[in-house]
Enzyme design. Structure first.
Site, short mmCIF file in Angstrom:
data_model
loop_
_atom_site.label_atom_id
_atom_site.label_comp_id
_atom_site.label_asym_id
_atom_site.label_seq_id
_atom_site.Cartn_x
_atom_site.Cartn_y
_atom_site.Cartn_z
N GLU A 1 33.01 34.63 30.33
CA GLU A 1 34.23 35.18 30.96
C GLU A 1 35.49 34.56 30.37
OE1 GLU A 1 35.92 33.68 34.44
OE2 GLU A 1 34.28 32.32 34.93
N LYS B 1 45.04 37.80 35.73
CA LYS B 1 43.67 37.55 36.19
C LYS B 1 43.12 38.90 36.65
CE LYS B 1 41.20 35.25 39.97
NZ LYS B 1 41.31 34.31 41.10
N LYS C 1 31.79 25.96 44.11
CA LYS C 1 32.51 24.74 44.48
C LYS C 1 32.61 24.62 45.99
CE LYS C 1 35.62 23.78 40.76
NZ LYS C 1 35.70 25.01 39.99
#
Ligand code: PSU
Ligand code: MN
Length: 305
Positions: A29, A91, A164
């Protein structure tokens, strides 16, 4: 007649030759380059990750949008440019794709958007650091990454180090279960927590070899089951951070984010930056090593396929 989706796609010649010859290819990515790490470490890491895939006998295909074209495979200059411009690049997740493309703009693709382009290109294995998930405080914000929805629908195996603890790990696993997305622990019975090898949450299945993962992927395809698979690969212990310390840093960063009123797609980049700042770069070094480790495993799985 509608033009095929692939008329928007530029395949790197090396990538398309590899796919034609049945050679292993690993997708990567680009949001991790623009928004996930600072310059110049982002460019150095992207380059090292590509080399790791090559050393593992596969061809790397970093995915992004350049001048409105979907790209499977970037040049060194294109990677450098995305890294230098950082968060100035859009993004791009699933919902952003039509706009970035129709405007002829550049976009750094998230896990979700990279999976879409990988599937379009015929690439079945993808490596990254961590996927998006259900955010803590979801009861108030409804913030659930489009990565999870993409895993529910697009048949690409995502090799990552779990999620995370900026996210709600338990709820992320529940969501994946509801959507029928298998979560495989590579050499572990517990879901890794990105900076640390274990979150304490059990995974659905454990695999100890690339061949085992490849066999399940092949069977899933033959059964006609849509959607992806999460292959969760723990950070090597020598690069792991202390769990209690990183949890405290993350809790602090989330509080700061709430005070600043940061929401939506800006949350993940903000938290990643804060965590790196507060750990004086130790989180960044751990992040780099786990991505490299995932690229190595992804190359092995792609080879076994
Ligand atoms: N987690 C990381 N590093 C990252 C990301 C997630 O540890 O760079 C990026 C990935 O591109 C992922 C995206 O797809 O953040 C998820 O963003 P959101 O939660 O806004 O969907
Ligand atoms: Mn989100």
């Amino acid at each position: 007649m509608q033009p095929a989706a692939t008329s928007y796609l530029d395949m790197d010649p090396e990538v398309s030759a590899a796919l034609r010859n049945g050679q292993a290819v690993v997708a990567l990515e680009s949001t991790i380059i623009s928004h996930g790490m600072p310059y110049p470490e982002n460019v150095e890491t992207a380059t090292r990750v590509e080399q790791t895939v090559r050393d593992g006998g596969a061809i790397p295909a970093t995915i992004a949008i350049i001048g409105g074209r979907l790209k499977a495979g970037l040049t060194g200059d294109e990677i450098r440019n995305l890294g230098e411009r950082g968060q100035a690049v859009t993004k791009t997740s699933r919902r952003d794709l039509p706009f970035v493309v129709s405007r002829g703009a550049d976009g750094a693709t998230t896990v979700a958007a990279s999976m879409i382009v990988a599937a379009m290109a015929g690439i079945r294995v993808f490596a990254t650091g961590g996927i998006g998930g259900v955010h803590r405080g979801v009861e108030q914000t409804m913030d659930i990454s489009a990565d999870l929805e993409e895993l529910a629908r697009t048949a690409v195996a995502v090799v990552c180090s779990g999620v995370k603890s900026v996210l709600d790990i338990g709820r992320t696993l529940e969501y994946l279960e509801t959507k029928g997305v298998p979560v495989v622990g590579y050499g572990t019975d517990r879901l890794p927590a990105f900076f640390t090898p274990s979150s304490g949450f059990p995974v659905d299945y454990r695999a100890d070899t690339p061949a085992e993962v490849a066999a399940a992927l092949r069977t899933k395809q033959e059964l006609g089951l849509s959607g992806g698979v999460v292959v969760a690969n723990p950070i090597p212990v020598e690069h792991a951070l202390d769990g209690d310390e990183i949890d405290a840093v993350i809790a602090h960063a989330i509080k700061e984010m709430e005070q600043l009123g940061i929401t939506g797609k800006d949350t993940t980049p903000f938290l990643l930056g804060k965590i790196a700042e507060r750990t004086e770069g130790r989180s960044l070094r751990a992040n780099i090593e786990l991505v490299v480790n995932n690229a190595r495993l992804a190359a092995e799985i792609a080879g076994a396929l």
